[in-house]
Design a protein around this motif. Structure first.
Motif, PDB file in Angstrom:
ATOM      1  N   TYR A  13      -5.177  17.966   0.137  1.00  0.00           N
ATOM      2  CA  TYR A  13      -4.510  17.395  -1.036  1.00  0.00           C
ATOM      3  C   TYR A  13      -5.483  16.490  -1.800  1.00  0.00           C
ATOM      4  N   PRO A  14      -5.376  16.455  -3.113  1.00  0.00           N
ATOM      5  CA  PRO A  14      -6.218  15.531  -3.884  1.00  0.00           C
ATOM      6  C   PRO A  14      -5.912  14.085  -3.499  1.00  0.00           C
ATOM      7  N   ALA A  15      -6.937  13.246  -3.526  1.00  0.00           N
ATOM      8  CA  ALA A  15      -6.738  11.832  -3.198  1.00  0.00           C
ATOM      9  C   ALA A  15      -5.713  11.186  -4.121  1.00  0.00           C
ATOM     10  N   ALA A  16      -5.615  11.692  -5.352  1.00  0.00           N
ATOM     11  CA  ALA A  16      -4.660  11.136  -6.317  1.00  0.00           C
ATOM     12  C   ALA A  16      -3.214  11.388  -5.893  1.00  0.00           C
ATOM     13  N   ASP A  17      -2.997  12.331  -4.963  1.00  0.00           N
ATOM     14  CA  ASP A  17      -1.640  12.631  -4.507  1.00  0.00           C
ATOM     15  C   ASP A  17      -1.175  11.696  -3.390  1.00  0.00           C
ATOM     16  N   ILE A  18      -2.049  10.792  -2.937  1.00  0.00           N
ATOM     17  CA  ILE A  18      -1.713   9.866  -1.855  1.00  0.00           C
ATOM     18  C   ILE A  18      -1.308   8.510  -2.438  1.00  0.00           C
ATOM     19  N   ASP A  19      -0.207   7.969  -1.979  1.00  0.00           N
ATOM     20  CA  ASP A  19       0.190   6.616  -2.374  1.00  0.00           C
ATOM     21  C   ASP A  19      -0.629   5.646  -1.523  1.00  0.00           C
ATOM     22  N   THR A  20      -1.811   5.286  -2.015  1.00  0.00           N
ATOM     23  CA  THR A  20      -2.736   4.481  -1.210  1.00  0.00           C
ATOM     24  C   THR A  20      -2.178   3.093  -0.913  1.00  0.00           C
ATOM     25  N   ALA A  21      -1.406   2.529  -1.832  1.00  0.00           N
ATOM     26  CA  ALA A  21      -0.816   1.209  -1.573  1.00  0.00           C
ATOM     27  C   ALA A  21       0.126   1.272  -0.378  1.00  0.00           C
ATOM     28  N   ASN A  22       0.909   2.351  -0.305  1.00  0.00           N
ATOM     29  CA  ASN A  22       1.805   2.552   0.834  1.00  0.00           C
ATOM     30  C   ASN A  22       1.021   2.755   2.121  1.00  0.00           C
ATOM     31  N   PHE A  23      -0.036   3.568   2.089  1.00  0.00           N
ATOM     32  CA  PHE A  23      -0.874   3.808   3.265  1.00  0.00           C
ATOM     33  C   PHE A  23      -1.547   2.514   3.722  1.00  0.00           C
ATOM     34  N   GLU A  24      -2.017   1.723   2.765  1.00  0.00           N
ATOM     35  CA  GLU A  24      -2.693   0.474   3.111  1.00  0.00           C
ATOM     36  C   GLU A  24      -1.730  -0.519   3.759  1.00  0.00           C
ATOM     37  N   ALA A  25      -0.492  -0.566   3.275  1.00  0.00           N
ATOM     38  CA  ALA A  25       0.504  -1.463   3.871  1.00  0.00           C
ATOM     39  C   ALA A  25       0.800  -1.048   5.316  1.00  0.00           C
ATOM     40  N   ALA A  26       0.922   0.257   5.548  1.00  0.00           N
ATOM     41  CA  ALA A  26       1.140   0.745   6.909  1.00  0.00           C
ATOM     42  C   ALA A  26      -0.072   0.445   7.787  1.00  0.00           C
ATOM     43  N   ALA A  27      -1.274   0.577   7.225  1.00  0.00           N
ATOM     44  CA  ALA A  27      -2.496   0.276   7.970  1.00  0.00           C
ATOM     45  C   ALA A  27      -2.519  -1.182   8.410  1.00  0.00           C
ATOM     46  N   ALA A  28      -2.063  -2.080   7.537  1.00  0.00           N
ATOM     47  CA  ALA A  28      -2.028  -3.503   7.880  1.00  0.00           C
ATOM     48  C   ALA A  28      -1.068  -3.751   9.041  1.00  0.00           C
TER      49      ALA A  28
END
Length: 288
Positions: free
Chosen positions: A62-77
């Motif tokens: 999937y293109p990186a633009a298709d990822i909600d990075t803010a959501n992924f980063e919050a889960a990573a935290a």
């Protein structure tokens, strides 16, 4: 391309024992400030999921633009705070979706496509919610109650063994143990002398840390040691914005439920003209 440099004396024997290497790779596609977990030994599972989702050679592409990075980063935290790190050697052919499922199983989360944004998100199954503010399900918006079952004590487990490769033991197989004595007493007739142990073993190949293995053992026991309700709801389109992993509060006077927390596992959004959405849910352990 891996490169190795060796300098020194490896012995005088004509029979050289098999060599072992400890290798480490910490992906950081999310550009996290702290990409590693457990003293730098494990990677953050969200960077693994991000790589699975976006890698065009062996991942889902999937293109990186298709990822909600803010959501992924919050889960990573959250996972960093919990010490939930992932280390895994892919030694044979494995489908990308199967690897994704394994990471999701370890972190207890669901990756899904948010239809309102068109981006991929993850929802970690955690507590901390207010049962009064989550979407309320009752006779006003419930179109049909499909499959429904109450959990039974005889279907539960009171001992969980988590198998993992322990880094401090030179990656030898080890086990973390969690027990529910009250459940054993219930299954044995209600007395300490008649307690019955019902054990299950779960293996987590991405776990290399003993503390994390213990944490997961107690988490799994919490899910497996209580008789949880399961149900399929057909609801109206007022639930258009719920997503997998969300918790809803179910009230049913006939069944005696008042704001019973049910976590959504799967959603069938149906046809727009039909106006019906199907939710497959299980009682949430954080309020059980």
């Amino acid at each position: 391309r891996p490169e190795f440099a060796l300098q020194g004396n490896v012995g005088n024997s004509t029979s050289i024992a098999p060599w072992k290497f400890e290798v480490r790779r910490i992906p950081n596609g999310l550009a996290l400030g702290t990409p590693s977990i457990n003293d730098g030994n494990d990677c953050n599972p969200m960077n693994v999921i991000y790589e699975i989702m976006t890698n065009t050679r062996w991942g889902l592409g999937y293109p990186a633009a298709d990822i909600d990075t803010a959501n992924f980063e919050a889960a990573a935290a959250t996972l960093l705070t919990e010490g939930n790190g992932f280390s895994f050697g892919l030694e044979s052919h494995m489908e990308a979706v199967d690897l994704l499922n394994e990471v999701e199983r370890q972190v207890d989360g669901i990756t899904f496509l948010d239809h309102s944004t068109g981006k991929w998100k993850i929802k970690l199954a955690r507590g901390g919610y207010d049962i009064n503010t989550v979407p309320q399900l009752d006779e006003d918006n419930l179109v049909e109650l499909g499959d429904f079952s109450r959990g039974a004590w005889e279907d539960t487990t009171n001992q969980v063994r988590v198998g993992f490769s322990n880094r401090v033991l030179d990656y030898k197989e080890d086990f973390a143990l969690a027990q529910d004595i009250a459940n054993a007493m219930i299954q044995g007739g209600g007395t300490p002398t008649t307690g019955v142990n019902i054990s299950v073993t779960e293996k987590y190949p991405g776990v290399k840390d003993g503390d994390l293995a213990n944490q997961i053992a107690w988490r799994d026991l919490r899910t497996l040691s209580y008789p949880l309700a399961k149900a399929t709801f057909v609801v109206d389109r007022s639930f258009w914005d719920v997503t997998p992993g969300d918790v809803i509060a179910w009230t049913d006077a006939d069944l005696g439920f008042t704001k019973l927390p049910m976590r959504i596992m799967r959603i069938d959004y149906g046809e727009l003209r039909d106006g019906r959405i199907t939710l497959s849910c299980v009682q949430d352990v954080f309020q059980a």
